[in-house]
Design an enzyme around this catalytic site. Sequence first.
Site, PDB file in Angstrom:
ATOM      1  N   LEU A  11       0.843  -1.199   0.000  1.00 55.32           N
ATOM      2  CA  LEU A  11       0.000   0.000   0.000  1.00 55.32           C
ATOM      3  C   LEU A  11       0.875   1.244   0.000  1.00 55.32           C
ATOM      4  O   LEU A  11       1.644   1.470   0.936  1.00 55.32           O
ATOM      5  CB  LEU A  11      -0.908   0.008   1.230  1.00 55.32           C
ATOM      6  CG  LEU A  11      -1.701  -1.281   1.491  1.00 55.32           C
ATOM      7  CD1 LEU A  11      -2.619  -1.090   2.698  1.00 55.32           C
ATOM      8  CD2 LEU A  11      -2.496  -1.710   0.258  1.00 55.32           C
ATOM      9  N   ALA A  12       0.774   2.004  -1.063  1.00 54.39           N
ATOM     10  CA  ALA A  12       1.646   3.182  -1.166  1.00 54.39           C
ATOM     11  C   ALA A  12       0.906   4.353  -1.796  1.00 54.39           C
ATOM     12  O   ALA A  12       1.486   5.192  -2.470  1.00 54.39           O
ATOM     13  CB  ALA A  12       2.886   2.843  -1.983  1.00 54.39           C
ATOM     14  N   ARG A  18       2.450  14.047   6.198  1.00 57.95           N
ATOM     15  CA  ARG A  18       3.311  14.319   7.341  1.00 57.95           C
ATOM     16  C   ARG A  18       4.782  14.526   6.942  1.00 57.95           C
ATOM     17  O   ARG A  18       5.569  15.052   7.696  1.00 57.95           O
ATOM     18  CB  ARG A  18       3.199  13.183   8.370  1.00 57.95           C
ATOM     19  CG  ARG A  18       1.853  13.164   9.103  1.00 57.95           C
ATOM     20  CD  ARG A  18       1.644  11.902   9.922  1.00 57.95           C
ATOM     21  NE  ARG A  18       1.199  10.775   9.106  1.00 57.95           N
ATOM     22  CZ  ARG A  18       0.910   9.558   9.584  1.00 57.95           C
ATOM     23  NH1 ARG A  18       1.054   9.326  10.890  1.00 57.95           N
ATOM     24  NH2 ARG A  18       0.500   8.592   8.795  1.00 57.95           N
ATOM     25  N   THR A  88      -6.534   2.996   4.527  1.00 57.18           N
ATOM     26  CA  THR A  88      -5.869   1.729   4.182  1.00 57.18           C
ATOM     27  C   THR A  88      -6.869   0.647   3.744  1.00 57.18           C
ATOM     28  O   THR A  88      -6.549  -0.171   2.884  1.00 57.18           O
ATOM     29  CB  THR A  88      -5.017   1.228   5.369  1.00 57.18           C
ATOM     30  OG1 THR A  88      -5.737   1.400   6.588  1.00 57.18           O
ATOM     31  CG2 THR A  88      -3.707   2.000   5.472  1.00 57.18           C
ATOM     32  N   GLY A 111       3.870   0.597   2.295  1.00 52.73           N
ATOM     33  CA  GLY A 111       4.986   1.053   1.459  1.00 52.73           C
ATOM     34  C   GLY A 111       6.018   1.867   2.203  1.00 52.73           C
ATOM     35  O   GLY A 111       6.981   2.340   1.605  1.00 52.73           O
ATOM     36  N   ASN A 177       0.610  -2.655  16.028  1.00 47.19           N
ATOM     37  CA  ASN A 177       0.342  -3.265  14.725  1.00 47.19           C
ATOM     38  C   ASN A 177       1.426  -2.850  13.727  1.00 47.19           C
ATOM     39  O   ASN A 177       1.653  -1.667  13.513  1.00 47.19           O
ATOM     40  CB  ASN A 177      -1.040  -2.782  14.253  1.00 47.19           C
ATOM     41  CG  ASN A 177      -1.340  -3.182  12.829  1.00 47.19           C
ATOM     42  OD1 ASN A 177      -0.823  -4.180  12.337  1.00 47.19           O
ATOM     43  ND2 ASN A 177      -2.179  -2.392  12.164  1.00 47.19           N
ATOM     44  N   ASN A 367      52.444   9.095 -12.790  1.00 47.68           N
ATOM     45  CA  ASN A 367      52.420   9.988 -11.640  1.00 47.68           C
ATOM     46  C   ASN A 367      51.806  11.318 -12.058  1.00 47.68           C
ATOM     47  O   ASN A 367      52.293  11.970 -12.982  1.00 47.68           O
ATOM     48  CB  ASN A 367      53.840  10.206 -11.121  1.00 47.68           C
ATOM     49  CG  ASN A 367      53.807  10.993  -9.822  1.00 47.68           C
ATOM     50  OD1 ASN A 367      53.699  10.436  -8.742  1.00 47.68           O
ATOM     51  ND2 ASN A 367      53.869  12.305  -9.947  1.00 47.68           N
ATOM     52  N   ALA A 413      56.267  20.998 -15.342  1.00 47.25           N
ATOM     53  CA  ALA A 413      55.347  21.670 -14.418  1.00 47.25           C
ATOM     54  C   ALA A 413      54.813  22.963 -15.007  1.00 47.25           C
ATOM     55  O   ALA A 413      55.498  23.642 -15.766  1.00 47.25           O
ATOM     56  CB  ALA A 413      56.062  21.940 -13.095  1.00 47.25           C
TER      57      ALA A 413
HETATM   58  C1  UD1 Z   1      -1.063   2.155   9.822  1.00 48.33           C
HETATM   59  C2  UD1 Z   1      -2.063   1.307  10.626  1.00 48.33           C
HETATM   60  C3  UD1 Z   1      -1.557   1.195  12.064  1.00 48.33           C
HETATM   61  C4  UD1 Z   1      -0.167   0.587  12.079  1.00 48.33           C
HETATM   62  C5  UD1 Z   1       0.784   1.372  11.158  1.00 48.33           C
HETATM   63  C6  UD1 Z   1       2.085   0.612  11.001  1.00 48.33           C
HETATM   64  C7  UD1 Z   1      -4.272   1.727   9.674  1.00 48.33           C
HETATM   65  C8  UD1 Z   1      -5.554   2.441   9.845  1.00 48.33           C
HETATM   66  N1  UD1 Z   1      -3.361   1.955  10.623  1.00 48.33           N
HETATM   67  O1  UD1 Z   1      -1.050   3.450  10.364  1.00 48.33           O
HETATM   68  O2  UD1 Z   1      -2.431   0.377  12.821  1.00 48.33           O
HETATM   69  O3  UD1 Z   1       0.333   0.564  13.407  1.00 48.33           O
HETATM   70  O4  UD1 Z   1       0.216   1.525   9.837  1.00 48.33           O
HETATM   71  O5  UD1 Z   1       3.031   1.384  10.314  1.00 48.33           O
HETATM   72  O6  UD1 Z   1      -4.136   0.942   8.758  1.00 48.33           O
HETATM   73  N2  UD1 Z   1      -2.185   4.146   2.216  1.00 48.33           N
HETATM   74  C9  UD1 Z   1      -2.829   3.959   1.010  1.00 48.33           C
HETATM   75  N3  UD1 Z   1      -4.029   4.555   0.808  1.00 48.33           N
HETATM   76  C10 UD1 Z   1      -4.638   5.323   1.747  1.00 48.33           C
HETATM   77  C11 UD1 Z   1      -3.977   5.496   2.988  1.00 48.33           C
HETATM   78  C12 UD1 Z   1      -2.762   4.884   3.185  1.00 48.33           C
HETATM   79  O7  UD1 Z   1      -2.308   3.265   0.135  1.00 48.33           O
HETATM   80  O8  UD1 Z   1      -5.729   5.827   1.487  1.00 48.33           O
HETATM   81  C13 UD1 Z   1      -0.867   3.512   2.414  1.00 48.33           C
HETATM   82  C14 UD1 Z   1       0.213   4.508   2.743  1.00 48.33           C
HETATM   83  O9  UD1 Z   1       0.862   4.958   1.552  1.00 48.33           O
HETATM   84  C15 UD1 Z   1       1.159   3.727   3.646  1.00 48.33           C
HETATM   85  C16 UD1 Z   1       0.266   2.666   4.257  1.00 48.33           C
HETATM   86  O10 UD1 Z   1      -0.934   2.638   3.506  1.00 48.33           O
HETATM   87  O11 UD1 Z   1       2.210   3.110   2.952  1.00 48.33           O
HETATM   88  C17 UD1 Z   1      -0.067   2.979   5.702  1.00 48.33           C
HETATM   89  O12 UD1 Z   1      -0.677   4.250   5.766  1.00 48.33           O
HETATM   90  P1  UD1 Z   1      -0.245   5.302   6.874  1.00 48.33           P
HETATM   91  O13 UD1 Z   1      -1.036   6.542   6.674  1.00 48.33           O
HETATM   92  O14 UD1 Z   1       1.214   5.439   6.937  1.00 48.33           O
HETATM   93  O15 UD1 Z   1      -0.790   4.552   8.166  1.00 48.33           O
HETATM   94  P2  UD1 Z   1      -0.338   4.723   9.672  1.00 48.33           P
HETATM   95  O16 UD1 Z   1      -0.968   5.955  10.214  1.00 48.33           O
HETATM   96  O17 UD1 Z   1       1.122   4.629   9.774  1.00 48.33           O
HETATM   97 CA    CA Z   2       2.830   4.575   8.349  1.00 46.12          CA
END
Ligand code: UD1
Ligand code: CA
Length: 442
Positions: A11-12, A18, A88, A111, A177, A367, A413
């Site tokens: 998931l990226a 932030r 997510t 990701g 998690n 050299n 030189a």
């Molecule tokens: C998430 C978890 C949290 C866990 C943590 C571990 C959820 C709600 N929370 O929080 O429990 O402890 O990861 O690192 O899942 N992403 C998408 N689409 C979106 C939102 C996010 O693809 O709409 C991807 C982001 O690019 C990222 C990953 O999902 O790579 C996690 O998202 P992020 O916002 O970093 O979640 P955390 O707040 O870290």
């Molecule tokens: Ca994260």
Amino acid sequence: MQNKTFSFMILAAGKGTRMKSNKPKVLHEVAGKPIISHIIDKILSIRNNISIDRISVVLGKESREIKFYIENNYKDIDIIIQNNQLGTADAVLATESTFKNYKGKLIILCGDTPLITSKLLLDLRKLSKNFRLGLSGFKATDPKGYGRIVLNKSNQVSTIIEENDANNLQKKIDLCNSGMYISEAKLLYSLLSKVKFNSKNKEMYLTDIIYIANKDNIKIGITYNKEVESLGVNDRKGLAMAEKEMQNILREKAMKKGVTLISPETVFFSIDTKISKDVHIEPNVVFGPGVKIGEGVRIKAFCHLEGVTIKKNCTIGPFARLRPGTILEEYSKIGNFVEVKKSKIKKGAKVNHLSYVGDADIGSNVNIGAGVITCNYDGVNKNKTTIGSNSFVGSNVSLVAPLKVGSNALIGAGSVITKDVPKNMLAVERNKQVTIKKRNKK
Ligand code: UD1
Ligand code: CA
């Protein structure tokens, strides 16, 4: 597809707000490599251990840069677009049409975890032997920001509470998690269909599938990873932490291999740095990507190397800069305040002081005197300088390229050399010195 095959989704698509950056979060680098690439490479590294059907990366519509990076560096990685970044759970839902009839197991990763290990991935796989759904968790020294895993009285996973929704008591839970899961595809999408919008954060949490599964009496497996393995980069502080942890791993790896680091905490490696045994590295040395170093090389303090190959027993620095395309053959020496770019320095050649050598081929045992400059750029083109073996270039010589100097030649030189110098010849280009009587002081 049989049951014992696996597919990965990373998931990226998150906005990465932030990070406060114009660059997508997962393209920020750790040890010289984009975060997303660390994860893809880890998956690829276990190809011999498990059978992998697909690797998919979920991206936002506007993540053209990440798509471009992946397509240019990998083959056979699917890109799946999440149209609106609604959390997510929504990201995983974007993969439904790809995987809904998938018969293998799905491993979901985030990701933003550059320190993920192959052990963690293989542990997740093991879970799938006994559980239809499982996740990885860890004990955090500072759990802030992570979802907290709540266990029931018989130590089974019952739910995950996100930081924003946790009460003060729940915030004290240090079991967190990691954001990495394994599930049967059918089960996953059926659980996801029950996930509701979190009204407070206007997001759909993937973590809600745990609570829903538990309510449906589905046992959830858990495997434990080390805290660093799932360190999630959310902001610049997290990025610096990931870099620090990664550097410690790389330093230790180098020392285990037989490399001496006088002051390990001041030496910075790239993930792909290749160093042989008995290399000796003084403090404050930085290895950019693409460096290979042979046995017995000594690198003195304050050097920067990137994209270079150094063969056995060379000496470099202090204060040297070796740029991409440079090859140092055995026993060659690069001294202080020397910059070398895209050049071959052949066996036993020496460039010891205050020089710039670019687009050059320096023969064996040549050299190069102090302050020699290859004038390789004429404002339009980069031009080549070739110097044959055993030649001697005196101090403060400008070698105006394109230029060929034969072997055994001698250059006086201070000369500005614009014409080729045949082998065995002496070339000097210099105004005659005038020595006259001083005027007497009155
Ligand atoms: C998430 C978890 C949290 C866990 C943590 C571990 C959820 C709600 N929370 O929080 O429990 O402890 O990861 O690192 O899942 N992403 C998408 N689409 C979106 C939102 C996010 O693809 O709409 C991807 C982001 O690019 C990222 C990953 O999902 O790579 C996690 O998202 P992020 O916002 O970093 O979640 P955390 O707040 O870290
Ligand atoms: Ca994260």
